[in-house]
Design a protein around this motif. Structure first.
Motif, mmCIF file in Angstrom:
data_model
loop_
_atom_site.group_PDB
_atom_site.id
_atom_site.type_symbol
_atom_site.label_atom_id
_atom_site.label_comp_id
_atom_site.label_asym_id
_atom_site.label_seq_id
_atom_site.Cartn_x
_atom_site.Cartn_y
_atom_site.Cartn_z
ATOM 1 N N GLY A 289 2.142 31.713 54.963
ATOM 2 C CA GLY A 289 3.540 31.326 54.744
ATOM 3 C C GLY A 289 4.185 30.677 55.943
ATOM 4 O O GLY A 289 3.593 29.823 56.617
ATOM 5 N N GLU A 290 5.411 31.086 56.253
ATOM 6 C CA GLU A 290 6.184 30.461 57.323
ATOM 7 C C GLU A 290 5.504 30.576 58.681
ATOM 8 O O GLU A 290 5.625 29.683 59.516
ATOM 9 N N SER A 291 4.772 31.649 58.907
ATOM 10 C CA SER A 291 4.126 31.814 60.211
ATOM 11 C C SER A 291 2.930 30.887 60.382
ATOM 12 O O SER A 291 2.522 30.582 61.508
ATOM 13 N N GLY A 292 2.360 30.420 59.274
ATOM 14 C CA GLY A 292 1.220 29.517 59.370
ATOM 15 C C GLY A 292 1.601 28.055 59.399
ATOM 16 O O GLY A 292 0.826 27.206 59.873
ATOM 17 N N GLU B 215 -10.345 21.923 52.251
ATOM 18 C CA GLU B 215 -9.401 23.031 52.426
ATOM 19 C C GLU B 215 -8.223 22.619 53.297
ATOM 20 O O GLU B 215 -7.092 23.079 53.086
ATOM 21 N N ALA B 216 -8.465 21.754 54.275
ATOM 22 C CA ALA B 216 -7.374 21.279 55.125
ATOM 23 C C ALA B 216 -6.358 20.497 54.299
ATOM 24 O O ALA B 216 -5.141 20.637 54.482
ATOM 25 N N CYS B 217 -6.859 19.679 53.388
ATOM 26 C CA CYS B 217 -5.954 18.928 52.504
ATOM 27 C C CYS B 217 -5.086 19.876 51.683
ATOM 28 O O CYS B 217 -3.850 19.745 51.638
ATOM 29 N N LEU B 218 -5.718 20.825 51.030
ATOM 30 C CA LEU B 218 -4.977 21.757 50.177
ATOM 31 C C LEU B 218 -4.013 22.614 50.991
ATOM 32 O O LEU B 218 -2.905 22.932 50.539
ATOM 33 N N SER B 219 -4.437 22.982 52.199
ATOM 34 C CA SER B 219 -3.563 23.776 53.061
ATOM 35 C C SER B 219 -2.293 23.003 53.413
ATOM 36 O O SER B 219 -1.178 23.539 53.340
ATOM 37 N N HIS C 209 0.341 22.975 50.775
ATOM 38 C CA HIS C 209 1.133 24.191 50.585
ATOM 39 C C HIS C 209 2.068 24.469 51.760
ATOM 40 O O HIS C 209 2.683 25.543 51.806
ATOM 41 N N MET C 210 2.158 23.526 52.688
ATOM 42 C CA MET C 210 2.968 23.770 53.883
ATOM 43 C C MET C 210 4.325 23.085 53.845
ATOM 44 O O MET C 210 4.999 22.956 54.870
ATOM 45 N N GLY C 211 4.714 22.613 52.678
ATOM 46 C CA GLY C 211 6.055 22.060 52.521
ATOM 47 C C GLY C 211 6.354 20.919 53.483
ATOM 48 O O GLY C 211 5.520 20.021 53.685
ATOM 49 N N LEU D 60 3.129 18.101 47.583
ATOM 50 C CA LEU D 60 4.153 17.645 48.531
ATOM 51 C C LEU D 60 5.217 16.822 47.832
ATOM 52 O O LEU D 60 6.381 16.833 48.228
ATOM 53 N N GLY D 61 4.840 16.123 46.783
ATOM 54 C CA GLY D 61 5.835 15.374 46.022
ATOM 55 C C GLY D 61 6.842 16.303 45.375
ATOM 56 O O GLY D 61 8.035 16.003 45.305
ATOM 57 N N ARG D 62 6.413 17.453 44.939
ATOM 58 C CA ARG D 62 7.313 18.431 44.349
ATOM 59 C C ARG D 62 8.261 19.009 45.395
ATOM 60 O O ARG D 62 9.371 19.437 45.071
ATOM 61 N N LEU D 63 7.824 19.007 46.613
ATOM 62 C CA LEU D 63 8.624 19.593 47.683
ATOM 63 C C LEU D 63 9.454 18.549 48.429
ATOM 64 O O LEU D 63 10.115 18.858 49.399
ATOM 65 N N GLN D 64 9.432 17.317 47.960
ATOM 66 C CA GLN D 64 10.120 16.253 48.677
ATOM 67 C C GLN D 64 11.615 16.524 48.837
ATOM 68 O O GLN D 64 12.215 16.205 49.855
#
Length: 561
Positions: free
Chosen positions: A465-468, A489-493, A496-498, A533-537
């Motif tokens: 979450g926020e700490s990562g 995995e780096a892409c997917l990570s 999820h990092m907003g 990331l588009g959802r979090l834009q």
């Protein structure tokens, strides 16, 4: 000149130039040519197509000595794709009257695979020759047909071989039929009949396992009574695969009594595989839990696999297929047999590490929220065997044992990559509860020599979450990692990092559009990350930052759907 045993007298310290000179010297004795060709076969991966080696070897297909021709054919087979260019030349020597030459040609066409598909009809002709008395050649021809990939027009010819006088030809026909298209299902009955013979049982069970789910439904009783109780480990493995694809309710209705009785079989491997079969039926087979629990005291082991393993012919047999105790504990876990939970937990202290490992895996099926049990599981983080430590890390993560975060963080420096990977994944599942260990996970991501560990660390940072999220730049560095799994995995990570991940959207776009470096699975992960990331834009405050075109397209797609 040194000679290594088992290489056919090949001088292993001969260099490539010596080999080529022996093959190109027209005055060379045929025995010298044979040694050179055998050396090519043994060192094909190293020699490759050195200075047109395949072309030089192919010239010896015209040799008058059958030994030389056969050796040349096998050398071309060892050279892989380069040798496959000469598939037409190899197919031509099938007409030789010498049995060893014909056998070498047929087997080599099989090694060429699809590159020799145009010669499938020749293989069928050899296999179907009524005058041919050489069963080895027939078997090789049928097996090669399955490898090169024939078509449905050859199904009748191969099916007719199911009634060949040789059981080995019948077995090869069973296996090849499954590679010739969907029409093999029409011959399932004939294939199943081969379960009755010892010589063809493995081939028949393997063939039935390759057919679509449901094709073997009428034959489950024969699979259980003939294949599952066979002394050969591979036959039992094939039987398990067939039964795992069959309808569970139907198998239990038809065979539950027989399977329960077989838990008392004299052979430990059979008892283990029957228990493992019940484990694949899950909670529907809980009625057999009492009989299966009796195997928790069964300390026997099937060692039939060991000679082949020591000889390098096969890998180590999984413990649940050779040790009844291991299979029984897994079955009870899959059934969630609560009345036997205490007996299962006691095996955490068993002296056999494979039993301890299987017990940890079985406990994943039970409710493990009990504090004392979690402490017992955590104690296995100090186990001498890495497989047990890794399973303990996995189980602690699965049950969300956040009070063990400190111990799991210590496992990030374990000498085993399997343990480090599972420890990182477990911490990632804890989310904010493991926030204080984000730095350690990020260090693992940047410094660990194992790609599987780095990929796990990337996933864990996203889970923290926020700490990562502040470590998004470290994750982005892995977009150029040498390991595809880590890049994926780096892409997917990042996805999820907003807002932190959105800063690297352009890098993700380049990954998705790269057709040279990144395999399809990495590009798919990059695309998925951009969609996220588009959802979090809307959460990004800096509207002045240009939005990558791929993100815009992803956002538009979401609006339309």
């Amino acid at each position: 000149m040194s000679v290594q045993a088992g290489t056919g007298g090949i001088p292993l310290d001969s260099n490539t130039n010596d080999t080529l000179s022996a093959l190109t010297n027209k005055e060379a004795h045929f025995e010298a040519v044979l040694i050179a060709l055998r050396l090519v076969s043994s060192k094909a991966e190293l020699l490759g197509n050195h200075q047109g080696l395949a072309e030089v070897v192919s010239a010896h297909l015209a040799n008058k000595k059958p030994e030389v021709v056969a050796a040349a054919v096998r050398s071309l087979g060892s050279l892989g794709d380069v040798g496959a260019r000469y598939a037409d030349h190899v197919a031509a020597v099938i007409r030789w009257p010498n049995a060893s030459v014909r056998l070498a040609a047929v087997e080599t066409l099989g090694r060429f695979g699809r590159a020799a598909a145009r010669h499938a009809s020749k293989l069928v002709k050899v296999a179907s020759d009524p005058k041919l008395q050489d069963d080895d050649l027939k078997v090789a021809a049928v097996a090669a047909l399955g490898k090169v990939g024939g078509d449905i027009t050859q199904v009748p010819s191969v099916a007719s071989l199911l009634s060949d006088k040789s059981p080995y030809v019948q077995g090869a026909a069973c296996l090849t039929l499954t590679s010739l298209g969907p029409f093999a299902e029409e011959h399932a009955q004939s294939i199943a009949e081969k379960l009755q013979q010892d010589e063809t049982r493995l081939a028949a069970a393997t063939a039935l396992a390759k057919l679509p789910a449901g094709s073997a439904k009428p034959f489950v009783k024969d699979i259980v009574s003939k294949a599952l109780c066979d002394v050969d480990p591979e036959t039992r493995e094939a039987a398990l695969e067939v039964l795992s694809k069959a309808d569970v309710d139907y198998v239990l209705a038809e065979c539950a009594g027989l399977l329960t009785e077989m838990l008392k079989h004299e052979h430990p491997g059979v008892r283990a595989c029957v228990a493992l079969c019940f484990s694949r039926f899950g909670e529907k087979a809980v009625a057999a839990a009492g009989e299966i629990a009796k195997l928790l005291e069964d300390s026997e082991e099937d060692l039939a696999w060991l000679p082949l393993h020591l000889g390098g012919a096969r890998g180590r047999e999984p413990p649940e297929r050779r040790k009844p105790r291991c299979a029984a504990v897994l079955a009870l876990g899959a059934m969630r047999a609560e009345e036997h939970a205490a007996a299962v937990q006691e095996l955490l202290d068993d002296g056999d590490w494979e039993v301890r490992s299987c017990t940890l895996e079985a406990l994943a099926g039970y409710s493990t929220s009990d504090a004392d049990l979690i402490e017992r599981i955590a104690a296995l983080l100090d186990d001498d065997t890495y497989a047990v430590r890794a399973k303990a890390c996995f189980l602690l993560g699965k049950v969300n044992a956040t009070n063990q975060a400190d111990r799991l963080s210590e496992m990030l420096t374990d000498k085993s990559q399997a343990v480090r990977r599972e420890a990182a994944l477990a911490l990632g599942k804890f989310g904010d509860a493991a926030a204080t260990y984000a730095y350690e996970v990020a260090c693992l991501l940047l410094t660990d020599p194992s790609g599987r560990v780095r990929s796990a660390a990337a996933r864990a940072l996203a889970g923290l979450g926020e700490s990562g999220r502040p470590y998004a730049s470290a994750v982005a560095l892995q977009l150029t990692d040498v390991d595809p799994e880590t890049r994926s995995e780096a892409c997917l990570s990042l996805g999820h990092m907003g807002p932190y991940g959105l800063a690297f959207a352009e890098e993700l776009e380049r990954v998705m559009q790269d057709h040279l470096v990144h395999p399809p699975e990495v590009k798919a992960s990059a695309k998925q990350a951009l969609i996220l990331l588009g959802r979090l834009q809307e959460a990004v405050e800096d509207d002045s930052k240009p939005i990558p075109s791929v993100v815009k397209a992803a956002m538009a797609t979401q609006v339309q759907t």
